[in-house]
Write a protein that holds these residues in place. Structure first.
Motif, short mmCIF file in Angstrom:
data_model
loop_
_atom_site.label_atom_id
_atom_site.label_comp_id
_atom_site.label_asym_id
_atom_site.label_seq_id
_atom_site.Cartn_x
_atom_site.Cartn_y
_atom_site.Cartn_z
N CYS A 36 0.99 -1.25 0.08
CA CYS A 36 -0.01 -0.03 -0.02
C CYS A 36 0.89 1.24 -0.02
N PHE A 38 0.12 4.16 0.97
CA PHE A 38 -0.18 5.12 2.03
C PHE A 38 0.50 4.39 3.42
N CYS A 39 0.08 3.00 3.57
CA CYS A 39 0.72 2.68 4.83
C CYS A 39 1.95 1.65 5.02
N CYS A 56 -6.64 -1.03 0.10
CA CYS A 56 -5.81 -1.50 1.50
C CYS A 56 -6.78 -1.84 2.57
N CYS A 59 -6.10 0.82 5.54
CA CYS A 59 -6.20 2.26 5.70
C CYS A 59 -7.51 2.53 4.80
ZN ZN Z 1 -2.63 1.01 3.72
#
Ligand code: ZN
Length: 314
Positions: A36, A38-39, A56, A59
């Motif tokens: 992912c 983002f995370c 994901c 998140c």
């Molecule tokens: Zn994520």
């Protein structure tokens, strides 16, 4: 890119559709395990039926492989991006936005913006932060501003030689037989410049420069070879700056030959591009393409940032 056949025909076959380009991007970016953006975790990733979008589970955000790359939100298809990167990487002295626009049938404004994005990715290459060692050549060059080419009422007074009245200075550190780092030290302040040299050159290295005053005192830190260019002295044994002088002439040929004119604001981007190409000179086109592609992840250039002052690039 591990492929038997090389060259532009093999490239076009390999990346003939957007799906093929996307699959290659996914492989280069994530390998076999999708992360992912983002995370940065690989757990609980779900793929949508369109084969492009992921979600994901941690998140709860959707993403695709172009998220956070220079391709994000671009209306130009990936196939054209790939060709632009390949052509950009394979032309030894660079390629103009006019030429790219014709080659892949887009507007010149779009081509210019694409090339600036690719350049931006090159500018963020980690190479520019590395430490060099061995036989080093340090030198600066002055680009632009020739009074003899100006109309009589546009001539700039006192602009000869090392004057910065109408020229931009570019500073370089080169490992003989290896790579180059280029910087824009604005006005070459003595302390700042020497601090930069000490942070980029390993102790025990041999540093070659000309007699310019800003290099005075380097012998306190390195074996310092000085050639007096003012006295027409270009080589004393192994002390010389011929390799970096050769690089500067390559820079000037690229800028004036391919790009014709480069604004002061964008000059460093072009210099970094030429440095990047110089550092990759022993590699094949396919390998350079792959390296370029890797740099296109994790940096995206917004138009607002591009037309603003490029402070981050210095
Ligand atoms: Zn994520």
């Amino acid at each position: 890119m591990k492929n038997q056949e090389k060259g532009i025909h093999a490239f076009f076959t390999k990346f003939s559709t957007d799906e093929k380009c996307r699959a290659y991007l996914e492989h280069q970016r994530w390998g076999n395990i999708v992360h992912c953006p983002f995370c940065f975790k690989p757990d609980k990733i779900y793929k949508f039926r369109n084969n492009k979008t992921y979600k994901c589970g941690l998140c709860k955000l959707n993403f695709s492989v172009v998220k956070g790359t220079i391709f994000e939100r671009s209306h130009i298809p990936l196939t054209k991006w790939f060709i632009a990167i390949y052509l950009f990487a394979s032309h030894k002295k660079g390629i103009s936005s006019h030429q790219i626009a014709k080659d892949i049938d887009i507007t010149q404004a779009n081509a210019w913006f694409m090339l600036q994005r690719i350049r931006y990715a090159m500018n963020h290459c980690e190479d520019f932060r590395k430490v060099m060692s061995g036989v080093i050549e340090v030198d600066e060059t002055y680009i632009g501003g020739k009074n003899k080419n100006r109309h009589w009422d546009k001539k700039v007074p006192n602009s000869q030689g090392r004057s910065l009245a109408d020229k931009s200075v570019v500073f370089g550190i080169l490992t003989r037989g290896g790579g180059i780092l280029t910087y824009n030290p604005k006005q070459l302040p003595k302390v700042g410049l020497q601090a930069l040299i000490r942070s980029r050159v390993a102790p025990g290295s041999i540093v070659n420069t000309d007699e310019f005053l800003v290099y005075k005192g380097l012998h306190n830190y390195f074996e310092h070879g000085v050639v007096q260019h003012g006295k027409s002295q270009y080589c004393i044994g192994d002390y010389h700056t011929n390799s970096i002088e050769g690089f500067w002439s390559w820079v000037k040929r690229s800028i004036f030959g391919i790009y014709h004119n480069v604004s002061k604001k964008h000059l460093m981007r072009y210099c970094r591009e030429i440095s990047f190409r110089y550092n990759q000179r022993s590699k094949g086109n396919e390998e350079i393409f792959d390296d370029n592609l890797l740099l296109c992840f994790d940096c995206r250039l917004m138009y607002k940032e591009l037309i603003a002052s490029p402070k981050r690039l210095q």
